[in-house]
Design a protein around this motif. Sequence first.
Motif, PDB file in Angstrom:
ATOM      1  N   ASN A   4       0.826  -1.203   0.000  1.00  0.00           N
ATOM      2  CA  ASN A   4       0.000   0.000   0.000  1.00  0.00           C
ATOM      3  C   ASN A   4       0.866   1.262   0.000  1.00  0.00           C
ATOM      4  N   MET A   5       1.935   1.248   0.798  1.00  0.00           N
ATOM      5  CA  MET A   5       2.809   2.415   0.844  1.00  0.00           C
ATOM      6  C   MET A   5       3.546   2.579  -0.479  1.00  0.00           C
ATOM      7  N   GLU A   6       3.942   1.485  -1.096  1.00  0.00           N
ATOM      8  CA  GLU A   6       4.603   1.570  -2.401  1.00  0.00           C
ATOM      9  C   GLU A   6       3.654   2.147  -3.448  1.00  0.00           C
ATOM     10  N   GLN A   7       2.391   1.738  -3.383  1.00  0.00           N
ATOM     11  CA  GLN A   7       1.393   2.284  -4.305  1.00  0.00           C
ATOM     12  C   GLN A   7       1.201   3.786  -4.058  1.00  0.00           C
ATOM     13  N   ASN A   8       1.207   4.184  -2.790  1.00  0.00           N
ATOM     14  CA  ASN A   8       1.076   5.607  -2.465  1.00  0.00           C
ATOM     15  C   ASN A   8       2.251   6.404  -3.021  1.00  0.00           C
ATOM     16  N   LYS A  38       0.138  10.970   4.680  1.00  0.00           N
ATOM     17  CA  LYS A  38       0.225   9.567   5.088  1.00  0.00           C
ATOM     18  C   LYS A  38       1.661   9.069   5.010  1.00  0.00           C
ATOM     19  N   TYR A  39       2.381   9.469   3.954  1.00  0.00           N
ATOM     20  CA  TYR A  39       3.769   9.040   3.790  1.00  0.00           C
ATOM     21  C   TYR A  39       4.632   9.582   4.934  1.00  0.00           C
ATOM     22  N   ILE A  40       4.455  10.837   5.269  1.00  0.00           N
ATOM     23  CA  ILE A  40       5.238  11.450   6.344  1.00  0.00           C
ATOM     24  C   ILE A  40       4.942  10.779   7.679  1.00  0.00           C
ATOM     25  N   GLN A  41       3.675  10.465   7.947  1.00  0.00           N
ATOM     26  CA  GLN A  41       3.324   9.769   9.182  1.00  0.00           C
ATOM     27  C   GLN A  41       3.992   8.405   9.254  1.00  0.00           C
ATOM     28  N   ALA A  42       3.980   7.662   8.160  1.00  0.00           N
ATOM     29  CA  ALA A  42       4.605   6.340   8.129  1.00  0.00           C
ATOM     30  C   ALA A  42       6.118   6.457   8.313  1.00  0.00           C
ATOM     31  N   PHE A  43       6.720   7.455   7.685  1.00  0.00           N
ATOM     32  CA  PHE A  43       8.162   7.673   7.808  1.00  0.00           C
ATOM     33  C   PHE A  43       8.534   7.990   9.253  1.00  0.00           C
ATOM     34  N   ARG A  44       7.781   8.882   9.873  1.00  0.00           N
ATOM     35  CA  ARG A  44       8.065   9.250  11.267  1.00  0.00           C
ATOM     36  C   ARG A  44       7.907   8.062  12.204  1.00  0.00           C
ATOM     37  N   SER A  45       6.876   7.251  11.976  1.00  0.00           N
ATOM     38  CA  SER A  45       6.666   6.065  12.816  1.00  0.00           C
ATOM     39  C   SER A  45       7.842   5.106  12.686  1.00  0.00           C
ATOM     40  N   SER A  46       8.273   4.880  11.470  1.00  0.00           N
ATOM     41  CA  SER A  46       9.401   3.990  11.228  1.00  0.00           C
ATOM     42  C   SER A  46      10.675   4.531  11.876  1.00  0.00           C
ATOM     43  N   LEU A  47      10.915   5.804  11.736  1.00  0.00           N
ATOM     44  CA  LEU A  47      12.098   6.423  12.328  1.00  0.00           C
ATOM     45  C   LEU A  47      12.052   6.337  13.845  1.00  0.00           C
ATOM     46  N   LYS A  48      10.886   6.556  14.431  1.00  0.00           N
ATOM     47  CA  LYS A  48      10.746   6.482  15.884  1.00  0.00           C
ATOM     48  C   LYS A  48      11.064   5.079  16.383  1.00  0.00           C
ATOM     49  N   VAL A  49      10.583   4.061  15.682  1.00  0.00           N
ATOM     50  CA  VAL A  49      10.880   2.678  16.070  1.00  0.00           C
ATOM     51  C   VAL A  49      12.385   2.435  16.019  1.00  0.00           C
ATOM     52  N   GLN A  50      13.028   2.905  14.972  1.00  0.00           N
ATOM     53  CA  GLN A  50      14.475   2.718  14.853  1.00  0.00           C
ATOM     54  C   GLN A  50      15.221   3.433  15.971  1.00  0.00           C
ATOM     55  N   LEU A  51      14.829   4.667  16.244  1.00  0.00           N
ATOM     56  CA  LEU A  51      15.513   5.435  17.285  1.00  0.00           C
ATOM     57  C   LEU A  51      15.272   4.846  18.672  1.00  0.00           C
ATOM     58  N   ASP A  52      14.065   4.344  18.913  1.00  0.00           N
ATOM     59  CA  ASP A  52      13.759   3.747  20.209  1.00  0.00           C
ATOM     60  C   ASP A  52      14.536   2.460  20.444  1.00  0.00           C
TER      61      ASP A  52
END
Length: 63
Positions: A4-8, A38-52
């Motif tokens: 879905n994100m790739e399609q976006n 939506k893309y920015i939200q997904a990016f931030r979530s992914s980055l937060k997981v990595q940083l945590d």
Amino acid sequence: MSDNMEQNIERINELARKAKTIGLTDEEIDERNELRKKYIQAFRSSLKVQLDSIKFADEEEEK
């Protein structure tokens, strides 16, 4: 990355190309803005997981 994100991302790129050539309608501008949000939200979530998940070496030695 989910399908879905790739399609976006593909759709965002299509709209970007169209914006540079013939321009976008009001509906397409709204769609582009929503997809970008939506893309920015997904990016931030992914980055937060990595940083945590980062562990500092000094903290590991003290435990």
